[in-house]
Scaffold this active site. Structure first.
Site, PDB file in Angstrom:
ATOM      1  N   HIS A 169      -1.657   0.020 -23.089  1.00 42.37           N
ATOM      2  CA  HIS A 169      -1.209   1.065 -22.611  1.00 42.37           C
ATOM      3  C   HIS A 169      -1.345   0.653 -21.077  1.00 42.37           C
ATOM      4  CE1 HIS A 169      -5.712   1.129 -22.698  1.00 42.37           C
ATOM      5  NE2 HIS A 169      -5.683   0.576 -21.717  1.00 42.37           N
ATOM      6  N   ASN A 203      -2.977  -2.755 -26.114  1.00 43.86           N
ATOM      7  CA  ASN A 203      -1.775  -2.353 -26.909  1.00 43.86           C
ATOM      8  C   ASN A 203      -1.161  -1.582 -25.698  1.00 43.86           C
ATOM      9  OD1 ASN A 203      -3.206  -0.193 -25.415  1.00 43.86           O
ATOM     10  ND2 ASN A 203      -3.019   0.681 -27.624  1.00 43.86           N
ATOM     11  N   ASP A 252      -7.520   6.767 -13.838  1.00 41.76           N
ATOM     12  CA  ASP A 252      -8.055   7.416 -14.624  1.00 41.76           C
ATOM     13  C   ASP A 252      -9.843   7.668 -14.688  1.00 41.76           C
ATOM     14  OD1 ASP A 252      -8.548   5.049 -14.473  1.00 41.76           O
ATOM     15  OD2 ASP A 252      -6.737   4.847 -16.849  1.00 41.76           O
TER      16      ASP A 252
HETATM   17  C1  GLP Z   1      -8.215   0.551 -19.784  1.00 42.05           C
HETATM   18  C2  GLP Z   1      -7.784   1.110 -18.219  1.00 42.05           C
HETATM   19  C3  GLP Z   1      -7.268   0.929 -17.648  1.00 42.05           C
HETATM   20  C4  GLP Z   1      -7.314  -0.682 -17.691  1.00 42.05           C
HETATM   21  C5  GLP Z   1      -7.601  -1.278 -19.494  1.00 42.05           C
HETATM   22  C6  GLP Z   1      -7.087  -2.708 -19.187  1.00 42.05           C
HETATM   23  O1  GLP Z   1      -8.009   0.527 -20.252  1.00 42.05           O
HETATM   24  N1  GLP Z   1      -7.925   2.718 -18.739  1.00 42.05           N
HETATM   25  O2  GLP Z   1      -6.278   1.487 -16.389  1.00 42.05           O
HETATM   26  O3  GLP Z   1      -5.424  -1.367 -17.224  1.00 42.05           O
HETATM   27  O4  GLP Z   1      -8.321  -0.399 -19.180  1.00 42.05           O
HETATM   28  O5  GLP Z   1      -8.627  -2.968 -19.189  1.00 42.05           O
HETATM   29  P1  GLP Z   1      -8.667  -4.376 -18.775  1.00 42.05           P
HETATM   30  O6  GLP Z   1      -8.675  -4.500 -17.455  1.00 42.05           O
HETATM   31  O7  GLP Z   1     -10.668  -4.012 -18.635  1.00 42.05           O
HETATM   32  O8  GLP Z   1      -8.391  -5.590 -19.606  1.00 42.05           O
END
Ligand code: GLP
Length: 253
Positions: A137, A135, A66
């Site tokens: 995702h 959440n 992304d």
């Molecule tokens: C972002 C990214 C995700 C990632 C998530 C968790 O929103 N788009 O791909 O997995 O955050 O991030 P973190 O590892 O900083 O908790």
């Protein structure tokens, strides 16, 4: 499909060892890459091991999950900058094989379709790395995303913008839109490793464990993938039932 590790560092060691082994076996592998705080120790460990072994990464192809819409690749908070900083600049990759969605593409919908097609043409990911949002995702596929969704532009939820505001100077600076691979592209990977570390992920990991596959918790879809593993550290596992936390089969060294 579910393993509990003592801490984030031991997950990073395990995942980077898996990556090295895959690349040694298939130097032209296609990797699906993720960003976020969770992946930082993974890339650090991978870079150290790859250097030590003089691993040839020049034939690898990668596709990031992304990117924020509206940030160009030079913007310090773009995922493109993140990837350069944590991985790409440290090893001799062939830059033409490294793919990230372009958050400034003039026609974002057309660009999303091309990104998806390009991944398909390259044979889909041999291994997809995933983090998970608080959440549930994956990529930027927010709760409620249909499982047949493909790479596209999405609106970020307030929860996600708030979670990610720690990387920006305040919530108001977090973009409202992103391009993300869809559930379809993610599930087409031949193997998936999802990592969840830290106490903040404990509630969603417990929800994942308690629930059947549901669009309300996007990463439950991994329960349908034949070769997906969810790797959590003890902090992220702390709200799981004791029977799981202390089961020898759930534990990994
Ligand atoms: C972002 C990214 C995700 C990632 C998530 C968790 O929103 N788009 O791909 O997995 O955050 O991030 P973190 O590892 O900083 O908790």
């Amino acid at each position: 499909m579910f393993s509990i590790f003592p801490d984030a560092a031991s997950i990073a060691e395990c995942v980077s060892a898996t990556l090295i082994e895959k690349i040694e076996r298939k130097p032209e592998a296609v990797l699906g890459l993720a960003t976020g705080g969770t992946m930082e120790p993974v890339y650090a460990s991978f870079v150290a091991r790859a250097r030590e072994r003089r691993l040839d990464v020049s034939r690898l192809t990668s596709f990031n999950l992304d990117e924020y819409v509206g940030l160009d690749g030079e913007h310090p908070k773009s995922y493109s900058a993140y990837m350069r900083h944590h991985l790409f600049r440290h090893l001799r990759f062939d830059r033409s094989r490294l793919h990230l969605p372009d958050g400034l593409a003039p026609d974002l919908e057309a660009h999303s379709r091309e990104y998806s097609d390009r991944l398909r043409q390259c044979g889909d990911a041999d291994l997809q790395l995933l983090g998970v949002g608080g959440n549930g995702h994956i990529g930027f596929n927010e709760p409620g995303t249909p499982f047949d969704s493909r790479c596209r532009v999405v609106e970020l939820s307030e929860r996600t913008r708030l979670d990610n505001s720690r990387f920006f100077e305040g919530n108001a600076m977090v973009p409202t839109l992103a391009i993300t691979m869809g559930m379809v592209e993610i599930m087409q990977a031949r193997e998936i490793l999802l990592i969840a570390t830290g106490e903040a992920k404990a509630p969603i990991v417990a929800e994942w464990y308690r629930n059947e596959v549901t669009q309300a918790i996007p990463f439950t879809i991994l329960k349908r993938h034949p070769r997906a593993r969810v790797l959590v550290d003890e902090a992220a596992a702390s709200l799981l039932p004791d029977s799981v936390r202390y089961s020898p089969t759930a534990l990994s060294a």
